[in-house]
Write a protein that holds these residues in place. Structure first.
Motif, PDB file in Angstrom:
ATOM      1  N   ILE A  44      -0.961  -7.974  -9.125  1.00  0.00           N
ATOM      2  CA  ILE A  44      -1.373  -6.687  -9.345  1.00  0.00           C
ATOM      3  C   ILE A  44      -1.381  -6.255 -10.782  1.00  0.00           C
ATOM      4  CG2 ILE A  44      -0.538  -4.349  -8.835  1.00  0.00           C
ATOM      5  CD1 ILE A  44       1.120  -5.536  -6.365  1.00  0.00           C
ATOM      6  N   GLN A  45      -2.363  -5.490 -11.111  1.00  0.00           N
ATOM      7  CA  GLN A  45      -2.826  -5.169 -12.465  1.00  0.00           C
ATOM      8  C   GLN A  45      -3.021  -3.524 -12.641  1.00  0.00           C
ATOM      9  OE1 GLN A  45      -6.136  -7.579 -13.623  1.00  0.00           O
ATOM     10  NE2 GLN A  45      -5.280  -9.306 -13.037  1.00  0.00           N
ATOM     11  N   ILE A  46      -2.074  -2.988 -12.014  1.00  0.00           N
ATOM     12  CA  ILE A  46      -1.976  -1.471 -12.109  1.00  0.00           C
ATOM     13  C   ILE A  46      -0.969  -0.742 -12.867  1.00  0.00           C
ATOM     14  CG2 ILE A  46      -1.998   0.682 -10.448  1.00  0.00           C
ATOM     15  CD1 ILE A  46      -3.369  -0.900  -8.354  1.00  0.00           C
ATOM     16  N   TYR A  47      -1.409   0.165 -13.515  1.00  0.00           N
ATOM     17  CA  TYR A  47      -0.415   1.267 -14.108  1.00  0.00           C
ATOM     18  C   TYR A  47      -0.559   2.486 -13.353  1.00  0.00           C
ATOM     19  CZ  TYR A  47       2.666   3.849 -17.218  1.00  0.00           C
ATOM     20  OH  TYR A  47       3.596   4.609 -17.756  1.00  0.00           O
ATOM     21  N   ALA A  48       0.447   2.623 -12.330  1.00  0.00           N
ATOM     22  CA  ALA A  48       0.484   3.915 -11.407  1.00  0.00           C
ATOM     23  C   ALA A  48       0.933   5.153 -11.909  1.00  0.00           C
ATOM     24  CB  ALA A  48       1.120   3.667 -10.053  1.00  0.00           C
ATOM     25  N   THR A  49       0.216   6.087 -12.093  1.00  0.00           N
ATOM     26  CA  THR A  49       0.654   7.294 -12.587  1.00  0.00           C
ATOM     27  C   THR A  49       0.699   8.546 -11.235  1.00  0.00           C
ATOM     28  OG1 THR A  49      -1.843   8.149 -12.802  1.00  0.00           O
ATOM     29  CG2 THR A  49      -0.927   7.076 -14.441  1.00  0.00           C
ATOM     30  N   THR A  50       1.388   9.655 -11.604  1.00  0.00           N
ATOM     31  CA  THR A  50       1.529  10.290 -10.620  1.00  0.00           C
ATOM     32  C   THR A  50       0.408  11.474 -10.421  1.00  0.00           C
ATOM     33  OG1 THR A  50       3.018  11.915 -12.258  1.00  0.00           O
ATOM     34  CG2 THR A  50       4.066  10.449 -10.940  1.00  0.00           C
ATOM     35  N   GLY A  51      -0.693  11.512 -11.241  1.00  0.00           N
ATOM     36  CA  GLY A  51      -1.702  12.244 -11.346  1.00  0.00           C
ATOM     37  C   GLY A  51      -2.696  11.972 -10.349  1.00  0.00           C
ATOM     38  N   GLY A  52      -3.212  10.835 -10.161  1.00  0.00           N
ATOM     39  CA  GLY A  52      -4.267  10.225  -9.248  1.00  0.00           C
ATOM     40  C   GLY A  52      -4.220   8.762  -8.841  1.00  0.00           C
ATOM     41  N   TYR A  53      -4.853   8.264  -8.187  1.00  0.00           N
ATOM     42  CA  TYR A  53      -5.062   6.997  -7.928  1.00  0.00           C
ATOM     43  C   TYR A  53      -5.734   6.018  -9.053  1.00  0.00           C
ATOM     44  CZ  TYR A  53      -3.470   8.047  -3.231  1.00  0.00           C
ATOM     45  OH  TYR A  53      -2.765   8.255  -2.258  1.00  0.00           O
ATOM     46  N   THR A  54      -5.114   4.810  -9.347  1.00  0.00           N
ATOM     47  CA  THR A  54      -5.389   4.141 -10.246  1.00  0.00           C
ATOM     48  C   THR A  54      -5.948   2.784  -9.365  1.00  0.00           C
ATOM     49  OG1 THR A  54      -3.902   4.723 -11.836  1.00  0.00           O
ATOM     50  CG2 THR A  54      -4.813   2.520 -12.338  1.00  0.00           C
ATOM     51  N   THR A 113     -13.316  -4.583  -1.159  1.00  0.00           N
ATOM     52  CA  THR A 113     -12.294  -3.873  -1.121  1.00  0.00           C
ATOM     53  C   THR A 113     -11.561  -3.644  -2.580  1.00  0.00           C
ATOM     54  OG1 THR A 113     -10.898  -5.773  -0.828  1.00  0.00           O
ATOM     55  CG2 THR A 113     -11.530  -4.429   1.438  1.00  0.00           C
ATOM     56  N   ARG A 114     -10.982  -2.618  -2.629  1.00  0.00           N
ATOM     57  CA  ARG A 114     -10.459  -2.289  -4.262  1.00  0.00           C
ATOM     58  C   ARG A 114      -9.083  -1.493  -3.829  1.00  0.00           C
ATOM     59  NH1 ARG A 114     -13.875   1.456  -7.612  1.00  0.00           N
ATOM     60  NH2 ARG A 114     -12.832   3.090  -6.146  1.00  0.00           N
ATOM     61  N   PRO A 115      -8.006  -1.964  -3.945  1.00  0.00           N
ATOM     62  CA  PRO A 115      -6.921  -1.460  -3.784  1.00  0.00           C
ATOM     63  C   PRO A 115      -6.379  -0.268  -4.783  1.00  0.00           C
ATOM     64  CG  PRO A 115      -6.448  -3.615  -3.556  1.00  0.00           C
ATOM     65  CD  PRO A 115      -7.826  -3.478  -4.033  1.00  0.00           C
ATOM     66  N   GLU A 116      -6.019   0.853  -4.624  1.00  0.00           N
ATOM     67  CA  GLU A 116      -5.725   1.847  -5.485  1.00  0.00           C
ATOM     68  C   GLU A 116      -4.057   2.304  -5.490  1.00  0.00           C
ATOM     69  OE1 GLU A 116     -10.104   3.735  -6.099  1.00  0.00           O
ATOM     70  OE2 GLU A 116      -8.511   4.938  -5.196  1.00  0.00           O
ATOM     71  N   ALA A 117      -3.597   2.740  -6.505  1.00  0.00           N
ATOM     72  CA  ALA A 117      -2.043   3.118  -6.245  1.00  0.00           C
ATOM     73  C   ALA A 117      -1.810   4.333  -7.027  1.00  0.00           C
ATOM     74  CB  ALA A 117      -1.229   2.086  -6.842  1.00  0.00           C
ATOM     75  N   GLN A 118      -0.954   5.021  -6.665  1.00  0.00           N
ATOM     76  CA  GLN A 118      -0.232   6.342  -7.092  1.00  0.00           C
ATOM     77  C   GLN A 118       0.909   6.280  -6.992  1.00  0.00           C
ATOM     78  OE1 GLN A 118      -1.087  10.074  -4.608  1.00  0.00           O
ATOM     79  NE2 GLN A 118      -1.326  11.211  -6.470  1.00  0.00           N
ATOM     80  N   ALA A 119       1.489   6.724  -8.143  1.00  0.00           N
ATOM     81  CA  ALA A 119       3.129   6.660  -8.216  1.00  0.00           C
ATOM     82  C   ALA A 119       3.620   7.985  -7.538  1.00  0.00           C
ATOM     83  CB  ALA A 119       3.605   6.723  -9.730  1.00  0.00           C
ATOM     84  N   ILE A 120       4.810   7.750  -6.874  1.00  0.00           N
ATOM     85  CA  ILE A 120       5.319   8.796  -6.066  1.00  0.00           C
ATOM     86  C   ILE A 120       6.262   9.625  -7.122  1.00  0.00           C
ATOM     87  CG2 ILE A 120       6.888   9.343  -4.249  1.00  0.00           C
ATOM     88  CD1 ILE A 120       5.880   6.969  -2.670  1.00  0.00           C
ATOM     89  N   ASN A 121       7.139   8.972  -7.868  1.00  0.00           N
ATOM     90  CA  ASN A 121       8.149   9.857  -8.539  1.00  0.00           C
ATOM     91  C   ASN A 121       7.751   9.708 -10.178  1.00  0.00           C
ATOM     92  OD1 ASN A 121       9.696  10.564  -6.317  1.00  0.00           O
ATOM     93  ND2 ASN A 121      10.792   8.616  -6.518  1.00  0.00           N
ATOM     94  N   ALA A 122       7.511   8.428 -10.688  1.00  0.00           N
ATOM     95  CA  ALA A 122       7.568   8.424 -12.163  1.00  0.00           C
ATOM     96  C   ALA A 122       6.280   7.386 -12.386  1.00  0.00           C
ATOM     97  CB  ALA A 122       8.674   8.091 -12.713  1.00  0.00           C
ATOM     98  N   SER A 123       5.608   7.334 -13.429  1.00  0.00           N
ATOM     99  CA  SER A 123       4.533   6.593 -13.707  1.00  0.00           C
ATOM    100  C   SER A 123       5.493   5.417 -14.352  1.00  0.00           C
ATOM    101  CB  SER A 123       3.454   7.103 -14.941  1.00  0.00           C
ATOM    102  OG  SER A 123       2.988   8.164 -14.489  1.00  0.00           O
ATOM    103  N   HIS A 124       4.525   4.203 -13.687  1.00  0.00           N
ATOM    104  CA  HIS A 124       5.098   2.784 -14.055  1.00  0.00           C
ATOM    105  C   HIS A 124       4.191   1.973 -13.795  1.00  0.00           C
ATOM    106  CE1 HIS A 124       5.820   3.351  -9.589  1.00  0.00           C
ATOM    107  NE2 HIS A 124       5.978   2.370  -9.548  1.00  0.00           N
TER     108      HIS A 124
END
Length: 135
Positions: A44-54, A113-124
């Motif tokens: 997994i190569q994602i830095y998830a933020t709370t603002g939107g999907y990465t 397909t392209r998975p996208e992630a969004q942080a729920i509490n804190a960006s990480h």
């Protein structure tokens, strides 16, 4: 003269066979699976933020295949899957530590397909792998 032609033909055939075997082995690592009943794992190569999907990397998925998120040390993310053009294919799914199936291809054909992630509490940064299952 005839013996020379036979030996030359055999030598050309053996060179062609060796080139096709070794060329196929080199290509096999990067080939796109087409329903070969296999599983592939990608980091997994994602830095998830709370603002939107990465988004992560776009990869093909065969019909009836699925994508699983294998997460470790995360405080929680929402994961959805989009196609190569950004159209959302699945509802966001809340994922924490462990393995969760995030998408099943019920569209009847191979799709990108392209998975996208969004942080729920804190960006990480997400740590773990995607498991693509090709039935």
């Amino acid at each position: 003269m005839r013996g020379l032609k036979v030996k030359l033909g055999a030598a050309v055939a053996s060179v062609f066979l060796a080139a096709s075997v070794f060329g196929g082995a080199a290509f096999g690592a990067d080939s796109v699976p087409f329903g070969l009943n296999e599983t592939r794992t990608y980091p997994i190569q994602i830095y998830a933020t709370t603002g939107g999907y990465t988004p992560d990397v776009t990869r093909p998925l065969t019909p009836n295949g699925n994508i699983k998120a294998n997460l470790s040390r995360t405080s929680g993310v929402r994961i959805r899957v989009c196609d190569a053009y950004g159209s959302v294919l699945s509802y966001p799914k809340a994922c924490y530590n462990g393995t969760t199936t995030v998408f099943m291809n019920n569209y009847g054909g191979q799709i990108s397909t392209r998975p996208e992630a969004q942080a729920i509490n804190a960006s990480h940064s997400l740590q773990g792998t995607w498991t693509y299952r090709f039935p």
